[in-house]
Design an enzyme around this catalytic site. Sequence first.
Site, short mmCIF file in Angstrom:
data_model
loop_
_atom_site.label_atom_id
_atom_site.label_comp_id
_atom_site.label_asym_id
_atom_site.label_seq_id
_atom_site.Cartn_x
_atom_site.Cartn_y
_atom_site.Cartn_z
CE LYS A 207 -3.91 1.93 2.66
NZ LYS A 207 -4.74 1.74 3.86
CB SER B 56 -8.05 3.58 2.77
OG SER B 56 -7.18 3.01 3.75
CB SER C 110 -8.18 0.71 5.73
OG SER C 110 -8.96 1.85 5.52
N1 GLN Z 1 -13.05 3.80 6.31
C1 GLN Z 1 -12.45 4.30 7.50
C2 GLN Z 1 -12.18 5.78 7.37
O1 GLN Z 1 -12.47 6.33 6.35
C3 GLN Z 1 -11.21 3.54 7.84
C4 GLN Z 1 -10.00 3.99 7.12
C5 GLN Z 1 -8.79 3.20 7.48
O2 GLN Z 1 -8.88 2.17 8.15
N2 GLN Z 1 -7.65 3.69 7.07
O3 GLN Z 1 -11.68 6.39 8.27
#
Ligand code: GLN
Length: 470
Positions: free
Chosen positions: A79, A154, A178
Amino acid sequence: MDLQSLTIKEVHKSLKNKTFSSKELTTSLLDRIEKIEPKIDSYLESTPELALKQAERTDKLIQSNQEISVLSGIPVSVKDVVVTRGIKTTAGSRILENFIPPYSATIYDRLLEENAVILGKTNMDEFAMGSSTENSAFKITKNPWNLNKVPGGSSGGSAASVSSGMATYSIGSDTGGSIRQPAALCGVVGMKPTYGRVSRYGLIAMASSLDQIGPITKTVEDSAIVLNAISGYDPKDSNCIDKKFSDFTASIGKDIKNLKIGVPNEFFDEGVDVKVKNIVEVAIKHLEDLGAKIEEISLPHSREAVAVYYLIMPSEVSANMARFDGIRYGYGRDKFGDEVKRRIMLGTYALSSGYYDDYYLKAAKVRTLIRMEFKEAFEKVNVILGPTSPTVAFDIGEKASNPLQMYLADILSVSQNLAGLPAISIPCGFVDGLPVGLQITGNHWEEEKILNVAHVYEQSTNWHKQNPKL
Ligand code: GLN
Protein backbone atom coordinates in the site's frame (compact mmCIF):
# COMPACT_ATOMS: atom_id res chain seq x y z
CA MET A 1 0.55 -23.90 -14.33
CA ASP A 2 -1.58 -20.96 -13.29
CA LEU A 3 1.08 -19.20 -11.20
CA GLN A 4 -0.99 -16.15 -10.29
CA SER A 5 -3.50 -18.09 -8.22
CA LEU A 6 -0.96 -19.87 -6.02
CA THR A 7 -0.67 -19.10 -2.31
CA ILE A 8 2.52 -18.17 -0.46
CA LYS A 9 2.68 -21.68 0.98
CA GLU A 10 2.37 -23.31 -2.43
CA VAL A 11 4.85 -20.97 -4.09
CA HIS A 12 7.43 -21.47 -1.36
CA LYS A 13 7.23 -25.23 -1.78
CA SER A 14 7.49 -25.01 -5.57
CA LEU A 15 10.47 -22.66 -5.39
CA LYS A 16 12.28 -25.03 -3.06
CA ASN A 17 11.45 -28.00 -5.28
CA LYS A 18 12.60 -26.02 -8.30
CA THR A 19 9.23 -26.56 -10.01
CA PHE A 20 9.61 -23.00 -11.26
CA SER A 21 11.96 -20.16 -10.43
CA SER A 22 11.17 -16.87 -8.73
CA LYS A 23 11.99 -15.17 -12.01
CA GLU A 24 9.41 -17.26 -13.85
CA LEU A 25 6.82 -16.54 -11.19
CA THR A 26 7.62 -12.83 -11.13
CA THR A 27 7.53 -12.60 -14.92
CA SER A 28 4.19 -14.35 -14.99
CA LEU A 29 2.75 -11.87 -12.46
CA LEU A 30 4.23 -8.91 -14.34
CA ASP A 31 2.56 -10.22 -17.52
CA ARG A 32 -0.67 -10.55 -15.60
CA ILE A 33 -0.33 -6.95 -14.41
CA GLU A 34 0.22 -5.76 -17.95
CA LYS A 35 -2.93 -7.52 -19.07
CA ILE A 36 -5.31 -6.95 -16.16
CA GLU A 37 -4.16 -3.71 -14.55
CA PRO A 38 -5.78 -1.44 -17.19
CA LYS A 39 -9.15 -2.88 -16.09
CA ILE A 40 -8.55 -2.77 -12.33
CA ASP A 41 -6.18 0.15 -11.63
CA SER A 42 -4.80 -1.25 -8.41
CA TYR A 43 -1.24 0.05 -8.73
CA LEU A 44 -0.01 3.63 -8.43
CA GLU A 45 3.56 2.69 -9.17
CA SER A 46 4.96 -0.59 -10.42
CA THR A 47 8.56 -1.62 -10.00
CA PRO A 48 9.22 -4.42 -12.51
CA GLU A 49 12.99 -3.94 -12.72
CA LEU A 50 13.40 -4.06 -8.97
CA ALA A 51 11.11 -7.10 -8.80
CA LEU A 52 13.14 -9.05 -11.36
CA LYS A 53 16.39 -8.18 -9.62
CA GLN A 54 15.00 -9.39 -6.31
CA ALA A 55 13.71 -12.57 -7.94
CA GLU A 56 17.18 -13.35 -9.24
CA ARG A 57 18.59 -13.06 -5.75
CA THR A 58 16.31 -15.84 -4.50
CA ASP A 59 16.99 -17.96 -7.58
CA LYS A 60 20.72 -17.75 -6.91
CA LEU A 61 20.20 -18.90 -3.33
CA ILE A 62 18.13 -21.84 -4.52
CA GLN A 63 20.57 -22.77 -7.25
CA SER A 64 23.37 -22.89 -4.71
CA ASN A 65 21.18 -25.03 -2.43
CA GLN A 66 20.94 -22.46 0.34
CA GLU A 67 17.99 -22.17 2.70
CA ILE A 68 15.44 -19.54 1.74
CA SER A 69 13.00 -17.80 4.07
CA VAL A 70 9.32 -18.46 3.52
CA LEU A 71 8.66 -15.11 1.78
CA SER A 72 11.84 -15.23 -0.29
CA GLY A 73 11.24 -14.75 -4.00
CA ILE A 74 7.50 -14.22 -3.58
CA PRO A 75 5.86 -11.18 -5.20
CA VAL A 76 4.09 -8.69 -2.93
CA SER A 77 2.31 -5.38 -3.48
CA VAL A 78 2.58 -2.68 -0.82
CA LYS A 79 0.00 0.00 0.00
CA ASP A 80 1.34 3.39 -0.96
CA VAL A 81 1.08 4.64 2.63
CA VAL A 82 4.20 2.63 3.52
CA VAL A 83 7.39 4.65 3.08
CA THR A 84 9.76 2.90 0.66
CA ARG A 85 13.25 4.25 0.18
CA GLY A 86 13.91 5.29 -3.41
CA ILE A 87 10.37 4.38 -4.53
CA LYS A 88 7.76 7.09 -4.92
CA THR A 89 5.39 7.14 -1.96
CA THR A 90 2.29 9.30 -2.35
CA ALA A 91 -0.28 8.00 0.16
CA GLY A 92 -2.74 8.64 -2.66
CA SER A 93 -2.25 12.40 -2.30
CA ARG A 94 -1.24 15.19 -4.68
CA ILE A 95 0.74 16.70 -1.82
CA LEU A 96 3.22 13.82 -2.10
CA GLU A 97 2.87 13.41 -5.85
CA ASN A 98 6.64 13.42 -6.39
CA PHE A 99 7.88 12.33 -2.96
CA ILE A 100 10.75 9.85 -3.10
CA PRO A 101 11.51 8.95 0.50
CA PRO A 102 15.11 8.91 1.77
CA TYR A 103 14.27 6.18 4.31
CA SER A 104 12.12 3.07 4.66
CA ALA A 105 9.38 1.89 6.96
CA THR A 106 10.37 -0.97 9.27
CA ILE A 107 7.80 -3.21 7.57
CA TYR A 108 9.43 -2.55 4.21
CA ASP A 109 12.89 -3.30 5.59
CA ARG A 110 11.54 -6.56 6.99
CA LEU A 111 10.18 -7.54 3.58
CA LEU A 112 13.55 -6.76 2.01
CA GLU A 113 15.35 -8.82 4.64
CA GLU A 114 13.07 -11.70 3.69
CA ASN A 115 14.07 -11.27 0.02
CA ALA A 116 10.50 -10.45 -0.94
CA VAL A 117 9.85 -9.41 -4.55
CA ILE A 118 8.33 -5.93 -4.59
CA LEU A 119 5.87 -5.52 -7.47
CA GLY A 120 4.86 -1.96 -6.68
CA LYS A 121 2.78 0.40 -4.58
CA THR A 122 -0.99 0.13 -4.49
CA ASN A 123 -3.76 2.67 -4.80
CA MET A 124 -5.59 3.92 -1.72
CA ASP A 125 -7.87 6.63 -0.40
CA GLU A 126 -5.86 9.78 0.20
CA PHE A 127 -3.91 9.33 3.45
CA ALA A 128 -6.05 6.20 4.06
CA MET A 129 -9.21 8.23 4.59
CA GLY A 130 -12.13 6.42 3.01
CA SER A 131 -13.96 3.16 2.49
CA SER A 132 -13.98 2.86 -1.29
CA THR A 133 -10.60 4.03 -2.67
CA GLU A 134 -12.54 6.74 -4.53
CA ASN A 135 -10.72 9.37 -2.44
CA SER A 136 -7.43 8.61 -4.18
CA ALA A 137 -6.16 11.73 -5.93
CA PHE A 138 -4.99 9.61 -8.87
CA LYS A 139 -7.37 6.86 -9.94
CA ILE A 140 -10.33 4.74 -8.97
CA THR A 141 -9.62 1.05 -8.40
CA LYS A 142 -12.34 -1.32 -9.60
CA ASN A 143 -13.62 -4.39 -7.83
CA PRO A 144 -12.33 -7.49 -9.70
CA TRP A 145 -15.70 -9.22 -9.17
CA ASN A 146 -17.62 -6.43 -10.86
CA LEU A 147 -15.83 -3.54 -12.50
CA ASN A 148 -18.68 -1.11 -11.76
CA LYS A 149 -18.25 -1.63 -8.03
CA VAL A 150 -15.75 -0.23 -5.54
CA PRO A 151 -13.08 -2.54 -4.10
CA GLY A 152 -13.62 -1.06 -0.62
CA GLY A 153 -11.04 1.08 1.10
CA SER A 154 -8.78 2.47 2.01
CA SER A 155 -6.50 -0.47 1.00
CA GLY A 156 -8.63 -1.07 -2.12
CA GLY A 157 -5.63 -1.31 -4.46
CA SER A 158 -4.01 -3.94 -2.24
CA ALA A 159 -7.12 -6.11 -1.93
CA ALA A 160 -7.90 -5.85 -5.65
CA SER A 161 -4.31 -6.76 -6.58
CA VAL A 162 -4.51 -10.00 -4.59
CA SER A 163 -8.04 -10.88 -5.65
CA SER A 164 -7.22 -10.40 -9.35
CA GLY A 165 -3.98 -12.40 -9.23
CA MET A 166 -1.69 -9.39 -9.65
CA ALA A 167 0.20 -10.10 -6.39
CA THR A 168 0.63 -13.23 -4.30
CA TYR A 169 -0.14 -11.12 -1.21
CA SER A 170 -0.22 -7.51 -0.14
CA ILE A 171 0.53 -5.24 2.80
CA GLY A 172 -2.22 -2.87 3.91
CA SER A 173 -3.01 -0.60 6.83
CA ASP A 174 -6.11 -0.48 9.00
CA THR A 175 -7.26 2.51 11.06
CA GLY A 176 -10.97 1.73 11.09
CA GLY A 177 -11.31 -1.28 8.81
CA SER A 178 -9.10 -0.49 5.83
CA ILE A 179 -7.59 -3.97 5.61
CA ARG A 180 -10.65 -6.00 6.57
CA GLN A 181 -13.36 -4.17 4.62
CA PRO A 182 -11.61 -4.19 1.20
CA ALA A 183 -10.57 -7.81 1.83
CA ALA A 184 -14.25 -8.62 2.45
CA LEU A 185 -15.44 -6.74 -0.62
CA CYS A 186 -12.82 -8.37 -2.87
CA GLY A 187 -13.18 -11.93 -1.47
CA VAL A 188 -9.74 -12.29 0.14
CA VAL A 189 -8.33 -12.62 3.67
CA GLY A 190 -7.44 -9.42 5.57
CA MET A 191 -6.02 -9.26 9.07
CA LYS A 192 -5.59 -6.34 11.44
CA PRO A 193 -3.21 -7.42 14.21
CA THR A 194 -3.38 -6.25 17.82
CA TYR A 195 -2.35 -2.60 18.17
CA GLY A 196 1.38 -2.68 18.92
CA ARG A 197 2.07 -6.04 17.25
CA VAL A 198 3.54 -4.58 14.06
CA SER A 199 5.79 -1.54 13.91
CA ARG A 200 4.20 1.61 12.50
CA TYR A 201 7.54 3.29 11.85
CA GLY A 202 7.39 4.64 8.31
CA LEU A 203 3.65 4.10 7.97
CA ILE A 204 2.42 7.58 7.05
CA ALA A 205 0.26 8.31 10.08
CA MET A 206 -3.47 8.83 9.79
CA ALA A 207 -4.67 8.37 13.39
CA SER A 208 -1.75 7.12 15.46
CA SER A 209 -3.71 5.45 18.26
CA LEU A 210 -5.69 3.40 15.73
CA ASP A 211 -3.33 2.65 12.80
CA GLN A 212 -1.98 -0.86 12.37
CA ILE A 213 -0.28 -2.64 9.45
CA GLY A 214 -1.36 -6.10 8.35
CA PRO A 215 -1.47 -8.67 5.54
CA ILE A 216 -3.99 -9.22 2.74
CA THR A 217 -3.68 -12.78 1.47
CA LYS A 218 -5.51 -15.57 -0.32
CA THR A 219 -5.67 -17.91 2.67
CA VAL A 220 -5.57 -17.81 6.44
CA GLU A 221 -2.36 -19.79 6.57
CA ASP A 222 -0.70 -17.18 4.33
CA SER A 223 -1.93 -14.52 6.73
CA ALA A 224 -0.17 -16.34 9.59
CA ILE A 225 3.00 -16.68 7.50
CA VAL A 226 3.14 -12.95 6.76
CA LEU A 227 2.27 -12.05 10.34
CA ASN A 228 5.29 -14.06 11.51
CA ALA A 229 7.54 -12.02 9.26
CA ILE A 230 6.24 -8.55 10.08
CA SER A 231 5.55 -8.80 13.83
CA GLY A 232 7.92 -7.89 16.58
CA TYR A 233 9.56 -5.18 18.56
CA ASP A 234 10.91 -2.07 16.92
CA PRO A 235 12.67 0.59 18.98
CA LYS A 236 11.55 3.14 16.38
CA ASP A 237 7.87 2.76 17.32
CA SER A 238 7.29 3.39 21.01
CA ASN A 239 3.87 1.69 20.86
CA CYS A 240 5.33 -1.47 19.41
CA ILE A 241 5.43 -3.97 22.21
CA ASP A 242 8.43 -6.08 23.11
CA LYS A 243 6.44 -9.25 23.42
CA LYS A 244 7.61 -12.67 22.43
CA PHE A 245 5.33 -14.41 19.99
CA SER A 246 5.25 -17.97 18.82
CA ASP A 247 4.95 -19.17 15.24
CA PHE A 248 1.45 -18.15 14.16
CA THR A 249 1.26 -21.00 11.64
CA ALA A 250 1.65 -23.48 14.50
CA SER A 251 -1.57 -22.22 16.05
CA ILE A 252 -3.75 -23.25 13.14
CA GLY A 253 -5.19 -26.68 12.56
CA LYS A 254 -6.46 -27.29 16.09
CA ASP A 255 -10.02 -28.46 16.38
CA ILE A 256 -12.58 -25.99 17.68
CA LYS A 257 -14.66 -28.32 19.84
CA ASN A 258 -16.08 -26.37 22.76
CA LEU A 259 -14.52 -23.14 21.61
CA LYS A 260 -16.82 -20.35 22.74
CA ILE A 261 -17.91 -17.99 20.00
CA GLY A 262 -19.72 -14.80 20.98
CA VAL A 263 -22.19 -13.30 18.54
CA PRO A 264 -23.15 -9.72 19.48
CA ASN A 265 -26.70 -8.85 18.43
CA GLU A 266 -25.50 -5.28 17.71
CA PHE A 267 -23.46 -6.63 14.77
CA PHE A 268 -26.74 -7.64 13.12
CA ASP A 269 -28.62 -4.33 13.55
CA GLU A 270 -30.85 -2.74 10.90
CA GLY A 271 -27.96 -1.06 9.11
CA VAL A 272 -26.71 -4.46 8.02
CA ASP A 273 -28.06 -5.81 4.72
CA VAL A 274 -30.43 -8.74 5.24
CA LYS A 275 -28.72 -10.90 2.62
CA VAL A 276 -25.31 -10.31 4.24
CA LYS A 277 -26.78 -11.18 7.65
CA ASN A 278 -28.23 -14.42 6.32
CA ILE A 279 -24.93 -15.54 4.85
CA VAL A 280 -23.03 -14.77 8.04
CA GLU A 281 -25.63 -16.61 10.09
CA VAL A 282 -25.13 -19.67 7.90
CA ALA A 283 -21.36 -19.39 8.49
CA ILE A 284 -21.89 -19.24 12.24
CA LYS A 285 -24.15 -22.29 12.10
CA HIS A 286 -21.42 -24.04 10.14
CA LEU A 287 -18.93 -23.38 12.94
CA GLU A 288 -21.47 -24.67 15.43
CA ASP A 289 -21.74 -27.88 13.41
CA LEU A 290 -17.96 -28.16 13.66
CA GLY A 291 -18.22 -28.21 17.44
CA ALA A 292 -18.02 -24.57 18.54
CA LYS A 293 -20.37 -23.28 21.21
CA ILE A 294 -22.30 -20.24 20.03
CA GLU A 295 -23.34 -17.69 22.62
CA GLU A 296 -25.37 -14.58 22.02
CA ILE A 297 -23.71 -11.58 23.64
CA SER A 298 -24.25 -7.84 23.76
CA LEU A 299 -21.83 -4.98 23.14
CA PRO A 300 -24.22 -2.03 23.57
CA HIS A 301 -21.60 0.70 23.19
CA SER A 302 -20.50 -0.61 19.81
CA ARG A 303 -23.58 1.29 18.55
CA GLU A 304 -21.67 4.46 19.42
CA ALA A 305 -18.46 3.28 17.76
CA VAL A 306 -18.82 5.19 14.48
CA ALA A 307 -19.63 8.44 16.31
CA VAL A 308 -16.67 7.94 18.63
CA TYR A 309 -14.35 6.98 15.78
CA TYR A 310 -15.35 10.02 13.71
CA LEU A 311 -14.28 12.28 16.61
CA ILE A 312 -11.12 10.53 17.80
CA MET A 313 -9.81 9.76 14.31
CA PRO A 314 -10.19 13.30 12.82
CA SER A 315 -8.70 14.79 15.99
CA GLU A 316 -5.57 12.73 15.45
CA VAL A 317 -5.72 13.37 11.71
CA SER A 318 -5.73 17.13 12.30
CA ALA A 319 -2.50 16.78 14.27
CA ASN A 320 -0.83 14.32 11.88
CA MET A 321 -1.63 16.34 8.77
CA ALA A 322 0.07 19.42 10.25
CA ARG A 323 3.44 18.13 9.06
CA PHE A 324 2.34 18.54 5.45
CA ASP A 325 3.02 22.24 5.44
CA GLY A 326 4.62 22.50 2.00
CA ILE A 327 8.02 23.18 3.57
CA ARG A 328 9.20 19.78 4.70
CA TYR A 329 7.37 17.43 2.37
CA GLY A 330 5.81 17.80 -1.02
CA TYR A 331 3.49 20.58 -2.07
CA GLY A 332 1.28 23.11 -0.29
CA ARG A 333 -1.88 22.40 1.68
CA ASP A 334 -4.12 23.52 -1.18
CA LYS A 335 -3.33 20.11 -2.66
CA PHE A 336 -5.29 18.25 0.03
CA GLY A 337 -8.43 16.56 -1.29
CA ASP A 338 -11.90 17.34 0.09
CA GLU A 339 -12.11 14.38 2.47
CA VAL A 340 -8.78 15.21 4.07
CA LYS A 341 -9.80 18.85 4.48
CA ARG A 342 -13.13 17.78 5.96
CA ARG A 343 -11.38 15.65 8.59
CA ILE A 344 -8.81 18.31 9.46
CA MET A 345 -11.68 20.73 10.08
CA LEU A 346 -13.71 18.21 12.09
CA GLY A 347 -10.71 17.32 14.23
CA THR A 348 -9.61 20.89 14.79
CA TYR A 349 -13.14 21.73 15.89
CA ALA A 350 -13.42 18.72 18.22
CA LEU A 351 -10.14 19.70 19.90
CA SER A 352 -10.74 23.45 20.16
CA SER A 353 -11.18 25.00 23.57
CA GLY A 354 -14.81 25.17 24.57
CA TYR A 355 -15.63 22.10 22.48
CA TYR A 356 -12.90 19.73 23.63
CA ASP A 357 -14.83 18.56 26.71
CA ASP A 358 -18.04 18.00 24.79
CA TYR A 359 -16.53 16.22 21.84
CA TYR A 360 -13.02 14.81 22.09
CA LEU A 361 -13.07 14.08 25.81
CA LYS A 362 -16.52 12.51 25.72
CA ALA A 363 -15.53 10.36 22.76
CA ALA A 364 -12.40 9.26 24.61
CA LYS A 365 -14.55 8.19 27.56
CA VAL A 366 -16.92 6.17 25.40
CA ARG A 367 -13.88 4.62 23.73
CA THR A 368 -12.88 3.30 27.16
CA LEU A 369 -16.39 1.89 27.64
CA ILE A 370 -16.15 0.10 24.29
CA ARG A 371 -12.82 -1.35 25.32
CA MET A 372 -14.17 -2.48 28.69
CA GLU A 373 -17.19 -4.10 27.11
CA PHE A 374 -14.96 -6.21 24.90
CA LYS A 375 -12.82 -7.10 27.91
CA GLU A 376 -15.87 -8.38 29.78
CA ALA A 377 -17.07 -10.27 26.71
CA PHE A 378 -13.72 -12.05 26.40
CA GLU A 379 -14.11 -13.30 29.96
CA LYS A 380 -17.03 -15.35 28.66
CA VAL A 381 -16.13 -16.17 25.06
CA ASN A 382 -12.93 -16.91 23.12
CA VAL A 383 -13.67 -15.05 19.90
CA ILE A 384 -16.40 -12.76 18.58
CA LEU A 385 -18.05 -13.18 15.19
CA GLY A 386 -20.06 -11.05 12.81
CA PRO A 387 -20.02 -9.57 9.33
CA THR A 388 -17.05 -7.40 8.29
CA SER A 389 -19.05 -4.92 6.26
CA PRO A 390 -22.76 -4.08 6.40
CA THR A 391 -23.08 -4.51 2.63
CA VAL A 392 -21.28 -6.10 -0.28
CA ALA A 393 -19.36 -3.87 -2.70
CA PHE A 394 -21.41 -0.82 -3.72
CA ASP A 395 -21.45 1.07 -7.03
CA ILE A 396 -18.64 3.43 -7.89
CA GLY A 397 -20.05 6.90 -7.23
CA GLU A 398 -22.94 5.64 -5.07
CA LYS A 399 -21.70 7.12 -1.79
CA ALA A 400 -18.93 9.39 -2.99
CA SER A 401 -20.91 12.60 -2.54
CA ASN A 402 -22.44 11.62 0.79
CA PRO A 403 -19.77 11.37 3.51
CA LEU A 404 -22.24 10.23 6.16
CA GLN A 405 -23.37 7.30 4.05
CA MET A 406 -19.73 6.44 3.43
CA TYR A 407 -18.90 6.61 7.17
CA LEU A 408 -21.69 4.11 7.87
CA ALA A 409 -19.77 1.54 5.80
CA ASP A 410 -17.46 1.40 8.84
CA ILE A 411 -20.01 0.46 11.53
CA LEU A 412 -18.71 -3.08 11.97
CA SER A 413 -14.98 -2.46 11.73
CA VAL A 414 -14.09 0.58 13.83
CA SER A 415 -14.73 -0.84 17.33
CA GLN A 416 -11.77 -3.20 16.99
CA ASN A 417 -9.43 -0.29 16.27
CA LEU A 418 -10.87 1.76 19.13
CA ALA A 419 -10.22 -1.19 21.45
CA GLY A 420 -6.89 -2.16 19.83
CA LEU A 421 -8.06 -5.72 19.16
CA PRO A 422 -6.95 -8.12 16.42
CA ALA A 423 -9.54 -9.11 13.80
CA ILE A 424 -9.57 -11.02 10.55
CA SER A 425 -11.98 -11.03 7.61
CA ILE A 426 -12.39 -14.18 5.53
CA PRO A 427 -14.64 -15.00 2.58
CA CYS A 428 -17.92 -16.70 3.60
CA GLY A 429 -20.22 -16.51 0.60
CA PHE A 430 -21.68 -14.32 -2.12
CA VAL A 431 -24.60 -11.95 -2.54
CA ASP A 432 -25.50 -11.16 -6.16
CA GLY A 433 -22.10 -12.42 -7.29
CA LEU A 434 -20.20 -10.26 -4.80
CA PRO A 435 -18.14 -11.63 -1.90
CA VAL A 436 -19.22 -11.41 1.75
CA GLY A 437 -16.68 -11.26 4.59
CA LEU A 438 -16.93 -13.00 7.96
CA GLN A 439 -15.16 -11.05 10.69
CA ILE A 440 -13.53 -12.80 13.64
CA THR A 441 -12.34 -10.61 16.50
CA GLY A 442 -10.04 -11.79 19.27
CA ASN A 443 -8.77 -10.55 22.59
CA HIS A 444 -5.50 -8.57 22.73
CA TRP A 445 -2.50 -10.64 21.59
CA GLU A 446 -4.73 -13.62 20.74
CA GLU A 447 -4.19 -13.69 16.98
CA GLU A 448 -3.62 -17.45 17.34
CA LYS A 449 -7.25 -18.02 18.25
CA ILE A 450 -8.76 -16.00 15.43
CA LEU A 451 -6.36 -17.52 12.91
CA ASN A 452 -7.32 -20.99 14.06
CA VAL A 453 -11.09 -20.44 13.84
CA ALA A 454 -10.66 -18.72 10.49
CA HIS A 455 -8.54 -21.59 9.18
CA VAL A 456 -10.96 -24.27 10.36
CA TYR A 457 -13.83 -22.45 8.67
CA GLU A 458 -11.86 -21.84 5.48
CA GLN A 459 -10.66 -25.42 5.15
CA SER A 460 -14.17 -26.78 5.43
CA THR A 461 -15.59 -24.42 2.78
CA ASN A 462 -14.72 -23.51 -0.79
CA TRP A 463 -15.23 -19.74 -0.80
CA HIS A 464 -11.52 -18.91 -0.77
CA LYS A 465 -11.01 -20.98 -3.91
CA GLN A 466 -13.31 -18.84 -6.05
CA ASN A 467 -11.63 -16.35 -8.33
CA PRO A 468 -13.17 -13.47 -10.28
CA LYS A 469 -13.39 -14.01 -14.02
CA LEU A 470 -11.30 -11.37 -15.70
N1 GLN B 1 -13.05 3.80 6.31
C1 GLN B 1 -12.45 4.30 7.50
C2 GLN B 1 -12.18 5.78 7.37
O1 GLN B 1 -12.47 6.33 6.35
C3 GLN B 1 -11.21 3.54 7.84
C4 GLN B 1 -10.00 3.99 7.12
C5 GLN B 1 -8.79 3.20 7.48
O2 GLN B 1 -8.88 2.17 8.15
N2 GLN B 1 -7.65 3.69 7.07
O3 GLN B 1 -11.68 6.39 8.27
